[in-house]
Design an enzyme around this catalytic site. Structure first.
Site, PDB file in Angstrom:
ATOM      1  N   CYS A 194       0.871  -1.188   0.000  1.00 54.37           N
ATOM      2  CA  CYS A 194       0.000   0.000   0.000  1.00 54.37           C
ATOM      3  C   CYS A 194       0.901   1.229   0.000  1.00 54.37           C
ATOM      4  O   CYS A 194       2.126   1.126   0.141  1.00 54.37           O
ATOM      5  CB  CYS A 194      -0.852  -0.013   1.264  1.00 54.37           C
ATOM      6  SG  CYS A 194       0.183   0.007   2.741  1.00 54.37           S
ATOM      7  N   HIS A 229      -0.962  -4.851  19.253  1.00 59.87           N
ATOM      8  CA  HIS A 229      -0.495  -4.466  17.915  1.00 59.87           C
ATOM      9  C   HIS A 229       0.191  -3.100  18.018  1.00 59.87           C
ATOM     10  O   HIS A 229      -0.305  -2.212  18.713  1.00 59.87           O
ATOM     11  CB  HIS A 229      -1.687  -4.404  16.938  1.00 59.87           C
ATOM     12  CG  HIS A 229      -1.225  -4.251  15.516  1.00 59.87           C
ATOM     13  ND1 HIS A 229      -0.838  -3.038  14.999  1.00 59.87           N
ATOM     14  CD2 HIS A 229      -1.065  -5.147  14.522  1.00 59.87           C
ATOM     15  CE1 HIS A 229      -0.472  -3.204  13.740  1.00 59.87           C
ATOM     16  NE2 HIS A 229      -0.596  -4.477  13.425  1.00 59.87           N
ATOM     17  N   GLU A 272       0.254  -0.575  16.175  1.00 59.89           N
ATOM     18  CA  GLU A 272      -0.600   0.584  15.847  1.00 59.89           C
ATOM     19  C   GLU A 272      -1.495   0.947  17.031  1.00 59.89           C
ATOM     20  O   GLU A 272      -1.718   2.140  17.318  1.00 59.89           O
ATOM     21  CB  GLU A 272      -1.458   0.286  14.616  1.00 59.89           C
ATOM     22  CG  GLU A 272      -2.249   1.519  14.180  1.00 59.89           C
ATOM     23  CD  GLU A 272      -3.206   1.248  13.044  1.00 59.89           C
ATOM     24  OE1 GLU A 272      -2.868   0.486  12.122  1.00 59.89           O
ATOM     25  OE2 GLU A 272      -4.312   1.822  13.079  1.00 59.89           O
ATOM     26  N   SER A 324       1.063  -9.549  10.702  1.00 62.18           N
ATOM     27  CA  SER A 324       0.480  -8.491   9.867  1.00 62.18           C
ATOM     28  C   SER A 324      -1.044  -8.575   9.976  1.00 62.18           C
ATOM     29  O   SER A 324      -1.662  -9.527   9.500  1.00 62.18           O
ATOM     30  CB  SER A 324       0.935  -8.681   8.416  1.00 62.18           C
ATOM     31  OG  SER A 324       0.032  -8.043   7.542  1.00 62.18           O
TER      32      SER A 324
HETATM   33  S1  SF4 Z   1      -2.863   2.459   7.267  1.00 71.22           S
HETATM   34 FE1  SF4 Z   1      -1.431   0.718   7.109  1.00 71.22          FE
HETATM   35  S2  SF4 Z   1      -2.324  -0.628   5.545  1.00 71.22           S
HETATM   36 FE2  SF4 Z   1      -3.350   1.377   5.377  1.00 71.22          FE
HETATM   37  S3  SF4 Z   1      -2.219   2.527   3.812  1.00 71.22           S
HETATM   38 FE3  SF4 Z   1      -1.317   3.034   5.789  1.00 71.22          FE
HETATM   39  S4  SF4 Z   1       0.368   1.564   6.091  1.00 71.22           S
HETATM   40 FE4  SF4 Z   1      -0.958   0.773   4.479  1.00 71.22          FE
END
Ligand code: SF4
Length: 317
Positions: A19, A131, A133, A230
């Site tokens: 991405c 995670h 994030e 992931s």
């Molecule tokens: S939020 Fe994560 S999966 Fe979505 S575009 Fe950004 S890096 Fe990629």
């Protein structure tokens, strides 16, 4: 006499793989290596993919778990998943030169959470405990300002300070369908809960899940190239299973394919999580060609054109 290979249609999901956020994060490390020369330190896996990490290591990147492993004067990059506010603060305190490769779509969630908090709302984060994030998003705000909810049971058990002063945000890489259920449950319990302005699940997660749903009804099996840590890759396996594939598996590389478990399908779907490079897709296709007489079919559901700029501090532009 050599036995003829069985025919097999390989349905290649599109979009799949890298991405814009992953692409940018890798470019940030590569640009830093070119600009400063090795070593450049990277806190945590820049993206969840061993192959990507090893390729960058070979170019001079050193991956560390925590900032105290970075020597004085070192240059350090933070991963695409985002970091708690305490991390750049610690880097500044040590006068390290740092570049933040947090995906702009994760930063958007950070900013949103900050604004909701300023409005005095109690925030729920829909996501997976542990995670990076989730750790990064929760770390944008003071302790206990954000409550993580992972399941419908968590939603049920949640006791708000004030049921009319609530908001929610989500991790960017969740299952669209599971999250919709969680949001519906939250709205049913707390009709005045404030939703994000714009969907937090990112375009890449959404598009990759939709692409899998589109091909799953035609495929007996689905392989997802990606790492077990992931989130978006794991969600693709679940989406394939729910969409009716009798066999769905995550593979990191071609050597992970369990040919016996795969059996003798006529049609197999193939996709890759947002942190898996195309070279691994090529490797898996080549492995299929060794076992089957492959007809490759592209199944494009949408064309992506999202690109993110590199940080100005790095490019000097
Ligand atoms: S939020 Fe994560 S999966 Fe979505 S575009 Fe950004 S890096 Fe990629």
């Amino acid at each position: 006499m050599m036995q003829a290979k069985r025919p097999l249609t390989l349905l290649l999901a599109s979009p799949r793989g890298f991405c814009a956020g992953v692409d940018r994060a890798i470019q940030i490390v590569e640009t830093a290596l070119e600009k400063f020369g090795p070593p450049v330190y990277v806190r945590h896996e820049i993206v969840h993919n061993r192959f990507v990490v090893e390729t960058l290591e070979a170019k001079g990147a050193i991956f560390v778990e925590e900032l105290d492993e970075v020597p004085e004067g070192g240059k350090v990059i933070f991963s695409a998943h985002g970091v708690p506010k305490s991390v750049p603060a610690a880097a500044e305190a040590r006068e390290l030169i740092y570049f933040d490769a947090t995906c702009p779509l994760v930063s958007k969630v950070h900013i949103e959470a900050g604004r909701l908090h300023e409005r005095g709302l109690q925030i729920l984060l829909i996501g997976h405990a542990g995670h990076p994030e989730v750790i990064g998003t929760m770390g944008q705000l003071p302790e206990r300002a954000v409550t993580l909810v992972e399941t419908l049971a968590d939603v049920e058990a949640f006791r708000p300070r004030d049921p009319d002063r609530l908001a929610f945000v989500t991790q960017t890489t969740l299952s669209i369908d599971d999250t919709a259920e969680m949001v519906a449950a939250l709205k049913a319990r707390f009709p005045n809960i404030v939703a994000p302005h714009k969907e937090d699940i990112c375009y890449a997660t959404t598009n990759r899940q939709e692409a899998v749903k589109a091909i799953a009804p035609r495929a007996e099996a689905m392989l997802v190239i990606g790492a077990p840590n992931s989130s978006n890759s794991m969600r693709l396996v679940e989406v394939a299973e729910r969409a009716g594939c009798t066999y769905a598996a995550l593979v990191q590389r071609a050597t992970d394919i369990d040919w016996a478990a795969l059996g003798h399908p006529h049609t197999v779907g193939l996709t890759a999580g947002a942190s898996a490079p195309d070279v691994l897709v090529d490797e898996v296709i080549a492995a299929f060609r060794e076992h089957f007489d492959v007809t490759l079919e592209m199944a494009e559901t949408v064309r992506e054109s999202v690109q993110f700029k590199l940080p100005r501090a790095l490019t000097g532009e």
